[in-house]
Write an enzyme that holds these catalytic residues in place. Structure first.
Site, short mmCIF file in Angstrom:
data_model
loop_
_atom_site.label_atom_id
_atom_site.label_comp_id
_atom_site.label_asym_id
_atom_site.label_seq_id
_atom_site.Cartn_x
_atom_site.Cartn_y
_atom_site.Cartn_z
N HIS A 148 0.85 -1.20 0.01
CA HIS A 148 0.13 0.16 0.04
C HIS A 148 0.81 1.39 -0.02
CE1 HIS A 148 -3.53 2.38 0.42
NE2 HIS A 148 -4.23 1.40 0.89
N ASP A 382 -9.43 -8.17 -17.49
CA ASP A 382 -9.87 -9.49 -18.44
C ASP A 382 -8.56 -9.92 -19.26
OD1 ASP A 382 -10.67 -10.86 -20.51
OD2 ASP A 382 -11.85 -9.16 -21.49
#
Length: 436
Positions: A148, A382
């Site tokens: 992070h 995708d």
């Protein structure tokens, strides 16, 4: 679920033309320095047919060439300030398998079994880790972890979309904006807001938490599904006292409902004060805007209330508290924080990031923190086989840390993951759909 770990290796960026130098580095910004110093893990699941592993690997290499920070390492400069070394040492890439079908073993809520579907989050030098786990039915689970300190959810989700674009032979778009030195303080600084006790705390002032008999082992992550019909009714009720003003958002309305429901389920004393920590993205709040900025660009809103007021006032009361707190984290607030972080923090050695202290806590009682992923394009990862049919955070057993995600039904409904003590869970189940 027995996961068999196969080949593990380091994947490095693949550049077109002459590779850049590997001796450069970039400093962490003031926003990077106040966020969580830990890996965050997410889980994707895809139905067959799945592209070959070599396609997914090559796409990752191409995406890393545009998001080079992920392939680097954290370090220090000559002044001991934190930096990202752009040394292209690479990310961890693991192949694994399960000798069962995905539908037989995949939990639809965060649980400890998910931890085997991504590399360990402890003692990691790589800034990104990937695990591809194939199942006997041909399904694929992608476990992804990222540090992070390098980037927030907005930036990380854009990187994941870019990975999918590269796998499909598309140009990466939009390209990230990498300059972390743009957040310059004003001269003279203008400290309009208080940042002590919010982004920073005095490390000598130890937090005092109430005596709680429950331990971390008693925390259960519960999943709640809110339909579009329920959300519409909730939003209408939350906005019922607004008059001609703009209705509150679905996020504000749902969070207010959850805040009240969880507070009631916890059985907090009516005189106790509870607050919610809410991430606020600065990309479109800063003037000028920086929409494609890669890194951390988040501060927090902290609406708070006495338990008596929160539970006895109607839903619009809590919703307005949330709305006003988030609205106030505006351009002026972000710039005040930049000035404070560059001037006051250097003068006061005892100030440390609040997020660092919170990371050490597994129990947020009587407070909450919300991670809203409602606007992130996580479902757009995708590889060439379509988007995932499951997306969720990994198991993160911090009591009071709630996650909001678009449902994988993708009809506008929302899934909420709520980690609570087992003793409070039954009450929450009974009231989590109540509009009273």
């Amino acid at each position: 679920m027995k996961v068999k770990i196969g080949r593990s290796r380091i994947i490095q960026p693949l550049y077109e033309g002459t590779p850049p130098t590997i001796t450069n580095h970039i400093p962490l910004s003031v926003f990077d320095k106040v966020t969580y110093d830990q890996h965050v893990a997410v889980i994707y699941a895809y139905r067959p047919p799945i592209p070959p592993t070599v396609t997914i690997e090559l796409g990752l290499q191409k995406a890393l060439a545009e998001y080079r920070e992920w392939a680097g390492r954290l370090g220090k400069d000559d002044n001991a300030d934190p930096i990202i070394l752009l040394n292209d040492e690479g990310v961890k890439f693991v192949e694994a398998s399960v000798d069962r079908s995905l539908d037989q073993v995949m939990p639809f809520r965060p649980s400890a079994s998910l931890l085997s579907l991504h590399p360990s989050l402890e003692g990691v030098v790589e800034l990104v880790q990937v695990q591809l786990t194939t199942f006997s039915c041909g399904s694929l689970v992608v476990g992804f972890t990222a540090n992070h300190l390098v980037a927030d959810g907005h930036s990380t989700s854009n990187f994941l979309v870019a990975w999918g674009q590269a796998c499909r032979g598309l140009e990466i778009s939009p390209l990230p904006f990498h300059d972390r030195t743009i957040f310059s303080p004003r001269d003279p600084p203008i400290l309009e807001f208080e940042h002590r006790g919010f982004e920073y705390i005095n490390k000598k002032l130890k937090k005092v938490y109430p005596l709680i008999h429950n331990g971390v082992d008693d925390i259960v992550a519960h999943k709640v599904h809110y339909s579009t019909a329920f959300l519409a009714k909730l939003k209408a009720k939350a906005s019922s006292l607004n008059g001609n003003n703009k209705p509150f958002s679905t996020f504000e309305s749902l969070l207010a409902h959850l805040w009240r429901s969880i507070t009631r389920a916890r059985g907090l004393s009516e005189h106790e004060v509870t607050q919610v920590r809410i991430s606020v993205d600065g990309r479109h709040r800063l003037n000028p805007k920086v929409p494609n900025y890669f890194g951390n660009l988040v501060l927090w809103a902290f609406p708070k209330a006495k338990v008596n007021d929160l539970l006895n006032q109607p839903l619009p009361y809590a919703t307005k508290l949330i709305h006003d707190a988030v609205t106030n984290v505006n351009d002026n607030y972000f710039k005040s924080f930049i000035d404070f972080a560059n001037h006051e923090v250097k003068e006061e050695e005892d100030l440390v990031p609040n997020a660092v202290a919170d990371t050490e806590e597994s129990i947020l009682w009587p407070n909450l923190e919300v991670d809203s992923w409602l606007r992130f394009p996580f479902y757009e990862l995708d590889f060439g086989c379509g988007g995932p049919y499951i997306f969720m955070p990994s198991f993160f057993p911090t009591e009071g840390m709630i996650f909001l995600l678009p449902s994988f039904i993708q009809d506008g409904s929302i899934d909420v993951f709520v980690p609570l003590f087992r003793d409070n869970l039954e009450t929450f189940r009974q009231i989590c759909y109540s509009l009273d």
